[in-house]
Design a protein around this motif. Structure first.
Motif, PDB file in Angstrom:
ATOM      1  N   MET A 210       5.291  14.186  23.530  1.00  0.00           N
ATOM      2  CA  MET A 210       5.038  15.388  22.736  1.00  0.00           C
ATOM      3  C   MET A 210       3.753  16.046  23.230  1.00  0.00           C
ATOM      4  O   MET A 210       2.735  15.395  23.369  1.00  0.00           O
ATOM      5  N   GLN A 211       3.833  17.340  23.496  1.00  0.00           N
ATOM      6  CA  GLN A 211       2.660  18.096  23.924  1.00  0.00           C
ATOM      7  C   GLN A 211       1.760  18.347  22.725  1.00  0.00           C
ATOM      8  O   GLN A 211       2.225  18.728  21.651  1.00  0.00           O
ATOM      9  N   ARG A 212       0.450  18.113  22.900  1.00  0.00           N
ATOM     10  CA  ARG A 212      -0.503  18.321  21.808  1.00  0.00           C
ATOM     11  C   ARG A 212      -1.421  19.487  22.168  1.00  0.00           C
ATOM     12  O   ARG A 212      -1.989  19.539  23.252  1.00  0.00           O
ATOM     13  N   ILE A 213      -1.542  20.418  21.232  1.00  0.00           N
ATOM     14  CA  ILE A 213      -2.423  21.568  21.391  1.00  0.00           C
ATOM     15  C   ILE A 213      -3.459  21.507  20.276  1.00  0.00           C
ATOM     16  O   ILE A 213      -3.111  21.328  19.111  1.00  0.00           O
ATOM     17  N   GLU A 214      -4.722  21.653  20.640  1.00  0.00           N
ATOM     18  CA  GLU A 214      -5.776  21.692  19.631  1.00  0.00           C
ATOM     19  C   GLU A 214      -6.205  23.146  19.459  1.00  0.00           C
ATOM     20  O   GLU A 214      -6.570  23.810  20.434  1.00  0.00           O
ATOM     21  N   PHE A 215      -6.132  23.638  18.239  1.00  0.00           N
ATOM     22  CA  PHE A 215      -6.472  25.034  17.948  1.00  0.00           C
ATOM     23  C   PHE A 215      -7.732  25.082  17.102  1.00  0.00           C
ATOM     24  O   PHE A 215      -7.732  24.648  15.949  1.00  0.00           O
ATOM     25  N   PRO A 216      -8.846  25.602  17.661  1.00  0.00           N
ATOM     26  CA  PRO A 216     -10.080  25.722  16.882  1.00  0.00           C
ATOM     27  C   PRO A 216     -10.013  26.928  15.941  1.00  0.00           C
ATOM     28  O   PRO A 216      -9.877  28.066  16.394  1.00  0.00           O
ATOM     29  N   LEU A 217     -10.083  26.687  14.661  1.00  0.00           N
ATOM     30  CA  LEU A 217      -9.978  27.735  13.641  1.00  0.00           C
ATOM     31  C   LEU A 217     -11.377  28.230  13.284  1.00  0.00           C
ATOM     32  O   LEU A 217     -12.212  27.453  12.820  1.00  0.00           O
ATOM     33  N   ASP A 218     -11.626  29.517  13.496  1.00  0.00           N
ATOM     34  CA  ASP A 218     -12.961  30.084  13.257  1.00  0.00           C
ATOM     35  C   ASP A 218     -13.042  30.892  11.956  1.00  0.00           C
ATOM     36  O   ASP A 218     -13.931  31.709  11.781  1.00  0.00           O
ATOM     37  N   ARG A 219     -12.092  30.672  11.072  1.00  0.00           N
ATOM     38  CA  ARG A 219     -12.073  31.362   9.776  1.00  0.00           C
ATOM     39  C   ARG A 219     -11.471  30.414   8.739  1.00  0.00           C
ATOM     40  O   ARG A 219     -11.155  29.283   9.042  1.00  0.00           O
ATOM     41  N   ASP A 220     -11.282  30.889   7.521  1.00  0.00           N
ATOM     42  CA  ASP A 220     -10.774  30.057   6.439  1.00  0.00           C
ATOM     43  C   ASP A 220      -9.351  29.569   6.696  1.00  0.00           C
ATOM     44  O   ASP A 220      -9.035  28.410   6.448  1.00  0.00           O
ATOM     45  N   HIS A 221      -8.485  30.461   7.196  1.00  0.00           N
ATOM     46  CA  HIS A 221      -7.088  30.097   7.433  1.00  0.00           C
ATOM     47  C   HIS A 221      -6.461  31.044   8.459  1.00  0.00           C
ATOM     48  O   HIS A 221      -7.044  32.079   8.797  1.00  0.00           O
ATOM     49  N   VAL A 222      -5.283  30.673   8.919  1.00  0.00           N
ATOM     50  CA  VAL A 222      -4.472  31.538   9.775  1.00  0.00           C
ATOM     51  C   VAL A 222      -3.034  31.426   9.275  1.00  0.00           C
ATOM     52  O   VAL A 222      -2.602  30.342   8.868  1.00  0.00           O
ATOM     53  N   GLU A 223      -2.320  32.537   9.251  1.00  0.00           N
ATOM     54  CA  GLU A 223      -0.928  32.498   8.808  1.00  0.00           C
ATOM     55  C   GLU A 223      -0.091  31.801   9.873  1.00  0.00           C
ATOM     56  O   GLU A 223      -0.337  31.932  11.075  1.00  0.00           O
ATOM     57  N   LEU A 224       0.898  31.047   9.427  1.00  0.00           N
ATOM     58  CA  LEU A 224       1.694  30.213  10.312  1.00  0.00           C
ATOM     59  C   LEU A 224       2.301  30.987  11.476  1.00  0.00           C
ATOM     60  O   LEU A 224       2.190  30.564  12.629  1.00  0.00           O
ATOM     61  N   HIS A 225       2.927  32.120  11.222  1.00  0.00           N
ATOM     62  CA  HIS A 225       3.554  32.860  12.322  1.00  0.00           C
ATOM     63  C   HIS A 225       2.525  33.388  13.315  1.00  0.00           C
ATOM     64  O   HIS A 225       2.787  33.464  14.504  1.00  0.00           O
ATOM     65  N   HIS A 226       1.310  33.686  12.844  1.00  0.00           N
ATOM     66  CA  HIS A 226       0.238  34.123  13.744  1.00  0.00           C
ATOM     67  C   HIS A 226      -0.244  32.946  14.591  1.00  0.00           C
ATOM     68  O   HIS A 226      -0.537  33.118  15.779  1.00  0.00           O
ATOM     69  N   LEU A 227      -0.326  31.774  14.001  1.00  0.00           N
ATOM     70  CA  LEU A 227      -0.744  30.582  14.748  1.00  0.00           C
ATOM     71  C   LEU A 227       0.192  30.328  15.917  1.00  0.00           C
ATOM     72  O   LEU A 227      -0.265  30.055  17.040  1.00  0.00           O
TER      73      LEU A 227
END
Length: 73
Positions: free
Chosen positions: A1-18
């Motif tokens: 399984m490919q793993r991607i780490e996404f650094p979040l710079d705000r409170d949240h992100v909407e799923l489709h935007h992620l």
């Protein structure tokens, strides 16, 4: 399984935007279609809400990809 780490710079992100931001979907509309297909899991549970708020510490899985959302440093 490919793993991607996404650094979040705000409170949240909407799923489709992620999905668009990490390159799984080529547009927000395509991200919405992927979520609507029922193939996306958030913290192990199927998620059908396209605008579900994803926060740091959560994990999104689909099609052999795992996206770990972490707080930006």
């Amino acid at each position: 399984m490919q793993r991607i780490e996404f650094p979040l710079d705000r409170d949240h992100v909407e799923l489709h935007h992620l999905l668009k931001l990490v390159g799984v979907a080529d547009s927000g509309g395509r991200g919405k279609m992927i979520v609507a297909s029922g193939d996306v899991r958030v913290d192990g549970a199927v998620e059908l809400r396209k605008t579900c708020k994803i926060r740091a510490g959560q994990t999104v899985q689909l099609e052999g990809i795992e996206i770990a959302v972490v707080a930006a440093t």
